[in-house]
Design a protein around this motif. Structure first.
Motif, mmCIF file in Angstrom:
data_model
loop_
_atom_site.group_PDB
_atom_site.id
_atom_site.type_symbol
_atom_site.label_atom_id
_atom_site.label_comp_id
_atom_site.label_asym_id
_atom_site.label_seq_id
_atom_site.Cartn_x
_atom_site.Cartn_y
_atom_site.Cartn_z
ATOM 1 N N TRP A 36 0.830 -1.206 0.000
ATOM 2 C CA TRP A 36 0.000 0.000 0.000
ATOM 3 C C TRP A 36 0.867 1.259 0.000
ATOM 4 C CZ3 TRP A 36 -3.600 -2.556 4.080
ATOM 5 C CH2 TRP A 36 -4.694 -3.154 3.426
ATOM 6 N N LEU A 76 1.936 2.077 -3.467
ATOM 7 C CA LEU A 76 0.845 2.258 -4.428
ATOM 8 C C LEU A 76 0.907 3.573 -5.211
ATOM 9 C CD1 LEU A 76 -1.620 0.778 -5.496
ATOM 10 C CD2 LEU A 76 -2.986 1.813 -3.671
ATOM 11 N N ARG A 123 -9.848 -1.774 -11.744
ATOM 12 C CA ARG A 123 -9.505 -2.227 -10.394
ATOM 13 C C ARG A 123 -10.573 -3.196 -9.894
ATOM 14 N NH1 ARG A 123 -7.366 2.087 -6.001
ATOM 15 N NH2 ARG A 123 -6.769 0.111 -5.063
ATOM 16 N N SER A 132 -10.202 -7.570 -9.915
ATOM 17 C CA SER A 132 -10.153 -8.068 -8.538
ATOM 18 C C SER A 132 -11.056 -9.278 -8.347
ATOM 19 C CB SER A 132 -10.585 -6.969 -7.555
ATOM 20 O OG SER A 132 -9.643 -5.928 -7.494
ATOM 21 N N TRP A 144 -11.476 4.871 -3.316
ATOM 22 C CA TRP A 144 -10.526 4.558 -4.386
ATOM 23 C C TRP A 144 -10.441 5.695 -5.399
ATOM 24 C CZ3 TRP A 144 -12.304 -1.122 -5.769
ATOM 25 C CH2 TRP A 144 -11.858 -1.992 -4.765
ATOM 26 N N CYS A 174 -4.288 -3.637 -12.404
ATOM 27 C CA CYS A 174 -5.147 -2.953 -11.431
ATOM 28 C C CYS A 174 -5.780 -3.933 -10.448
ATOM 29 C CB CYS A 174 -6.248 -2.177 -12.156
ATOM 30 S SG CYS A 174 -5.706 -0.627 -12.895
ATOM 31 N N THR A 176 -4.884 -4.160 -6.243
ATOM 32 C CA THR A 176 -6.016 -3.879 -5.364
ATOM 33 C C THR A 176 -6.286 -5.047 -4.429
ATOM 34 O OG1 THR A 176 -7.061 -2.449 -7.019
ATOM 35 C CG2 THR A 176 -8.473 -3.322 -5.279
#
Length: 316
Positions: free
Chosen positions: A28, A31, A50, A54, A95, A227, A231
């Motif tokens: 993170w 990021l 994203r 995911s 986000w 992405c 995430t």
């Protein structure tokens, strides 16, 4: 199982949890580099990808763990679907603000937002759940409020990026507690709900010739594919790590990512950081030190107990 074996097993679990949580916070913290790489792409397209990429990762993890029963139950519950839709909307807002802020060189403000998030969370708990704040927590929240006032007076406007990130994530955490399923099941449910509008938007971009996926430069396609992992992977690592750690340990570790983001913003992205920002951050850091003191003492006590052979309590 003997007490000694139980203690060793608990210690091994705590070490695994620490490694997983540390890796999650480290990812993170890095990021912003990825968000800078996708800054030339439309915000909505980045957020949509994203979500979409995911889904297979979260689904694969759930199947691998054999925890699909709770997920199937949640799909049949209108109340759970409604709450998941709400938490999904809140995390999408979070986000979106984060991606946009880094793209327009406001990374310092994102770091501030995640620094004040714990203080916002305890305030939300006090207001909506009737949780009593300790004297140290009241002082910490007061110092954070002063920092916001300082930034507001200097700029003439509220530091809305920081506040929006902090409050949206605090609200997400608040409502996420109402979902009676595990973090991995909850995450899959959220991204699955979000995938409906996200996929519709991606198909619309493709139909109108505005898509950067598979039709533009290969680098853009690769970035959009990534992405999903950037995430889902750290979030799932954190979810599994947190189960094995004390809340006090997680409470201290949560400052790793915003500290990394702050250093990247100032030292690598060279974003402005003047005297007013320095005063505000000093107030926030003082507030976090006061807020974290009970967690530090609890952590020190646990370390002494472990060293003396006492089996640590890992419930939270």
């Amino acid at each position: 199982m003997t007490a000694q074996a139980l203690s060793a097993d608990t210690d091994n679990g705590a070490r695994r949890g620490f490694v997983l949580a540390l890796a999650a916070y480290f990812l993170w913290g890095l990021l912003p580099f990825f968000m800078k790489a996708v800054a030339h792409l439309p915000l909505a397209e980045v957020v949509a990808h994203r979500i979409i990429w995911s889904v297979p990762i979260a689904a694969a993890v759930l199947v691998w763990l054999g925890r699909t029963a709770d997920f199937k139950t949640a799909l049949r519950s209108p109340r759970m679907l409604g709450m998941a839709a709400l938490t999904a909307a809140l995390i999408t807002i979070n986000w979106s603000i984060y991606v946009w802020a880094i793209a327009v060189d406001r990374t310092v403000e994102t770091a501030l937002g995640y620094y004040i998030n714990p203080l916002v969370s305890v305030s939300v708990g006090a207001i909506f759940l009737g949780e009593r704040l300790s004297r140290l927590q009241i002082v910490a929240v007061g110092l954070a409020t002063v920092a916001v006032v300082v930034l507001t007076i200097d700029s003439g406007t509220l530091p809305w990026v920081s506040l929006a990130l902090a409050f949206s994530f605090a609200a997400y955490g608040f409502f996420r507690k109402t979902l009676p399923i595990g973090p991995s099941q909850g995450f899959l449910l959220e991204v699955l709900i979000l995938s409906i509008p996200a996929l519709g938007y991606i198909l619309y971009l493709a139909a109108t010739g505005q898509s950067h996926f598979a039709t533009g430069a290969w680098q853009d396609t690769a970035l959009l594919l990534c992405c999903g992992p950037i995430t889902a992977v750290p979030l799932l690592m954190f979810a599994f790590g947190a189960k094995l750690l004390r809340l006090s340990t997680i409470g201290i570790m949560q400052y790793i990512a915003p500290t990394m983001v702050f250093l990247i913003a100032v030292l690598i992205f060279h974003e402005p950081f003047g005297m007013t920002q320095a005063v505000a951050f000093a107030l926030i850091w003082a507030a976090l030190a006061i807020y974290s003191w009970p967690m530090l003492t609890a952590l020190a006590g646990a370390s002494r107990g472990s060293a003396s052979g006492t089996t640590p309590d890992t419930t939270h």
